[in-house]
Design an enzyme around this catalytic site. Sequence first.
Site, PDB file in Angstrom:
ATOM      1  N   ASP A  44       0.839  -1.195   0.000  1.00 36.94           N
ATOM      2  CA  ASP A  44       0.000   0.000   0.000  1.00 36.94           C
ATOM      3  C   ASP A  44       0.877   1.249   0.000  1.00 36.94           C
ATOM      4  O   ASP A  44       2.102   1.164  -0.027  1.00 36.94           O
ATOM      5  CB  ASP A  44      -0.978  -0.003   1.171  1.00 36.94           C
ATOM      6  N   SER A  45       0.256   2.422   0.028  1.00 39.13           N
ATOM      7  CA  SER A  45       1.014   3.673  -0.101  1.00 39.13           C
ATOM      8  C   SER A  45       1.962   3.893   1.074  1.00 39.13           C
ATOM      9  O   SER A  45       3.072   4.401   0.887  1.00 39.13           O
ATOM     10  CB  SER A  45       0.068   4.860  -0.267  1.00 39.13           C
TER      11      SER A  45
END
Length: 77
Positions: free
Chosen positions: A35-36
């Site tokens: 994920d980010s």
Amino acid sequence: MNTQEKVIDIIKDTLKFDDKEITPQMDLFKDLGVDSLDAVELVMALEEAFGVQIPDEELPKMNTVENITKYIEAHKA
């Protein structure tokens, strides 16, 4: 250890993927579920390990070990 092997080691250490086989073409976001927040941690680890700066706009292109390795080899001192 070459650049690609070091990138894989950093991915495994930073993202705790010790038990996964990571290949050069594997998409970190789609195949590994990065994920980010994970991506930011990974970029910081790569910048520190290789002494490169990775601008935010490059992040979407850094989706495979192969792309990361090419970027680092083109930009390291």
